[in-house]
Scaffold this active site. Structure first.
Site, mmCIF file in Angstrom:
data_model
loop_
_atom_site.group_PDB
_atom_site.id
_atom_site.type_symbol
_atom_site.label_atom_id
_atom_site.label_comp_id
_atom_site.label_asym_id
_atom_site.label_seq_id
_atom_site.Cartn_x
_atom_site.Cartn_y
_atom_site.Cartn_z
ATOM 1 N N LYS A 1 0.840 -1.174 0.081
ATOM 2 C CA LYS A 1 -0.111 -0.132 0.098
ATOM 3 C C LYS A 1 0.796 1.165 0.057
ATOM 4 O O LYS A 1 1.455 1.572 1.095
ATOM 5 C CB LYS A 1 -0.910 -0.161 1.442
ATOM 6 C CG LYS A 1 -1.842 1.124 1.138
ATOM 7 C CD LYS A 1 -1.452 2.228 2.326
ATOM 8 C CE LYS A 1 -2.426 3.262 2.233
ATOM 9 N NZ LYS A 1 -1.880 4.496 1.745
ATOM 10 N N GLU B 1 9.412 1.893 11.064
ATOM 11 C CA GLU B 1 10.434 2.973 10.738
ATOM 12 C C GLU B 1 9.894 4.402 10.765
ATOM 13 O O GLU B 1 9.023 4.771 9.903
ATOM 14 C CB GLU B 1 11.120 2.880 9.433
ATOM 15 C CG GLU B 1 12.308 1.739 9.136
ATOM 16 C CD GLU B 1 13.249 2.187 10.194
ATOM 17 O OE1 GLU B 1 14.058 0.961 10.645
ATOM 18 O OE2 GLU B 1 13.654 3.204 10.460
ATOM 19 N N CYS C 1 13.493 11.001 6.555
ATOM 20 C CA CYS C 1 13.809 10.734 8.225
ATOM 21 C C CYS C 1 15.179 11.077 8.476
ATOM 22 O O CYS C 1 15.595 11.128 9.570
ATOM 23 C CB CYS C 1 13.338 9.278 8.586
ATOM 24 S SG CYS C 1 12.859 8.232 7.043
ATOM 25 N N GLU D 1 10.200 16.581 14.992
ATOM 26 C CA GLU D 1 10.673 16.235 13.447
ATOM 27 C C GLU D 1 9.530 17.345 12.679
ATOM 28 O O GLU D 1 8.441 17.107 13.015
ATOM 29 C CB GLU D 1 10.120 14.946 13.021
ATOM 30 C CG GLU D 1 10.388 14.541 11.705
ATOM 31 C CD GLU D 1 10.675 13.099 11.165
ATOM 32 O OE1 GLU D 1 9.494 12.498 11.531
ATOM 33 O OE2 GLU D 1 11.315 12.610 10.632
HETATM 34 C C1 UN1 Z 1 14.274 8.157 4.391
HETATM 35 O O1 UN1 Z 1 14.659 9.209 4.683
HETATM 36 O O2 UN1 Z 1 13.151 7.878 4.489
HETATM 37 O O3 UN1 Z 1 20.106 7.635 3.750
HETATM 38 C C2 UN1 Z 1 15.354 7.172 3.660
HETATM 39 C C3 UN1 Z 1 19.244 8.452 3.124
HETATM 40 C C4 UN1 Z 1 18.509 7.533 2.166
HETATM 41 C C5 UN1 Z 1 17.450 6.902 2.796
HETATM 42 C C6 UN1 Z 1 16.690 7.754 3.436
HETATM 43 N N1 UN1 Z 1 19.418 6.452 1.383
HETATM 44 O O4 UN1 Z 1 19.123 9.406 3.236
#
Ligand code: UN1
Length: 497
Positions: free
Chosen positions: A177, A252, A286, A387
């Protein structure tokens, strides 16, 4: 302009409309007049169909030799390579990130697909001596069943690949999804898997929104695994929904990642890292470097150079090669960023640049925000704790390394951190003491590679890791196998005492 294309779900090997026939629009965040496509607005009945198909397909997929499953993944990886440019352009159009980064996103999917294809011939277990004579011990990885994969919009192809490929190589079947803001990249990935020869029902795609699609998916009794990337708020609901039936859950979630800049750092390098970490993907990662903790001796100089770089960034449509930072994903995200900027001002942080929506000309058609830097932040301020997921960097002065580490660890999250220093002792101390799942020396907080574990400590996750062989530990279960060829009853812990 050609009429917008209508896309479908992929269930049991067929491209189908949602059962209720409803649809939603996928708009270009750089230009809301540009309709990228129309996607099925699915509901619980579509989830039922998809999970049923995945459950049936699991019966035979789990028995396909893993190297054969790997061959399909190898073919998929090659197709992704061939289509990389088109896939990247489509991604920029639906998500907004600059084309170069969209290519990186597709490349990350390619890397993960090749990597997991290779795992078809590994998935090593252990053999180990038994405590009893004439007895043999080994471990094998077993697939688990139907995996529900819920993916975010910020890495529209990489993250679906991070989840699909290890799930598949281990012998699970999948219901994916994707985020409602970026279904096209997930659609493209699933189409590639279909063309690569994935058997019917093994991969299913159901588009739509969280309450009508995500919620019934994670609650479905035939789903055994749930992997979710997104906000902590939704992650908490997912965990609660999975708890009652003990579904395996990989979460995550957020980050409030920090770059520490010591007084001996190469400042130009550190500024480059802060710009890339703070404003790459418009801060919507993230792993974004939303905090920079700078030694007081170099704070003023660092802040000046960072602000100059931030102000010089060319913001615009990611498809324009001159653009360095694209739009935010949607108006809601822009409103969140704007709200935090106001919070920062109210808290007494010093707005050094940005802090406003960009308007006029092309900007009026999309969700554009100026790269924003706050100076003199107190680490307890909300802008330094929560965040934001936008182009907002909070600068925090520090006295020394211990102080920097204390500030760095003073948040609920623990995804990624970085230190800029020439002093190897400082680098190793920070490496040991930072409570993050990813750590960089003289590089920014972003840039994870697919063959290393990805994930965070504390409230970023729930202890699992994606990518690398670590992902196999989530998508398979260990089975310990004992073969007794002694021909008699042998009792462990008793007959050898
Ligand atoms: C994310 O921010 O959800 O290291 C993943 C990184 C990328 C992956 C980010 N290779 O920023």
């Amino acid at each position: 302009m050609a009429p917008p294309r209508i896309y479908k779900n992929f269930i049991d090997g067929e491209w189908v409309d949602s059962l209720c026939g409803q649809t939603f629009e996928n708009l270009n965040p750089a230009n809301r007049d540009d309709l990228v496509g129309i996607f099925p607005k699915s509901g619980p009945d579509d989830i039922d169909r998809a999970v049923n198909a995945a459950r049936e397909a699991y019966k035979s997929w789990r028995l396909v030799p893993a190297p054969k499953r790997g061959e399909i993944l190898f073919r998929a990886a090659r197709l992704l390579q061939e289509r990389k440019e088109t896939l990247a352009q489509q991604m920029t159009r639906e998500m907004g990130k600059v084309l170069e980064e969209a290519r990186g996103d597709v490349q990350e999917a390619i890397d993960m697909t090749f990597y997991m294809a290779g795992e078809g011939r590994r998935q090593f277990g252990q053999t180990t001596p038994s405590e009893l004579p004439n007895k043999f011990c080994m471990t094998v990885r077993s697939p688990i069943g139907v995996a529900a994969l819920i993916t975010p919009w910020n890495f529209p192809m990489a993250i679906p690949a991070w989840k699909c490929m290890p799930a598949l190589i281990c012998g699970n079947t999948v219901v994916l999804k994707p985020a409602e803001d970026t279904p096209l990249s997930a659609y493209n990935l699933v189409q590639v898997l279909e063309e690569a020869g994935i058997p019917r029902g093994v991969v299913n795609l159901v588009c739509g929104f969280g309450p009508e699609v995500g919620a019934p998916l994670v609650r479905h009794p035939d789903v055994r695994l749930v992997s979710f990337t997104g906000s902590g708020e939704v992650g908490r609901d997912v965990a609660a929904a999975c708890a009652s039936s003990f579904k395996h859950t990989c979460l995550e979630m957020g980050g409030k990642n920090v770059i520490i800049v010591m007084d001996d750092a190469n400042l130009d390098l550190a500024v480059d890292g802060a710009v890339w970490g703070g404003f790459g993907t418009t801060g919507q990662r993230c792993t974004a470097a939303s905090r920079v903790v700078v030694h007081k001796k170099v704070y003023k100089e660092f802040a000046e150079v960072l602000v100059a770089h931030a102000e010089a960034l060319r913001v615009g449509d990611g498809l324009d090669p001159a653009t360095q930072m694209g739009p935010l994903i949607n108006e809601a995200q822009l409103a969140t960023v704007d709200r935090y900027v106001q919070i920062g001002k109210d808290e007494g942080a010093k707005l050094l640049c940005g802090g406003k929506r960009l308007t006029g000309g092309l900007y009026d058609r999309g969700s554009f925000y100026a790269p924003t830097v706050f100076g003199d932040c107190d680490p307890r301020m909300r802008i330094a704790q929560e965040e934001i997921f936008g182009p907002v960097v909070s600068l925090i002065p520090c006295d020394d390394l211990d102080h920097a580490i204390e500030i760095g660890n003073s948040v609920i999250y623990g995804l990624s951190s970085a230190i800029y220093t020439q002093d190897v002792s400082k680098a190793f101390r920070a490496m040991r003491d930072m409570e993050t799942g990813i750590f960089y020396v003289n590089a920014s907080t972003i840039g994870a590679e697919t063959h290393l574990p990805f994930g965070g400590m504390k409230q970023t996750g729930n202890g699992h890791r994606e990518a690398a062989t670590a992902a196999l530990d989530f998508y398979s279960e260990w089975k310990s196998v004992y073969v007794d060829f002694s021909g008699k009853l042998q009792r462990a812990q008793i007959d050898n005492a």
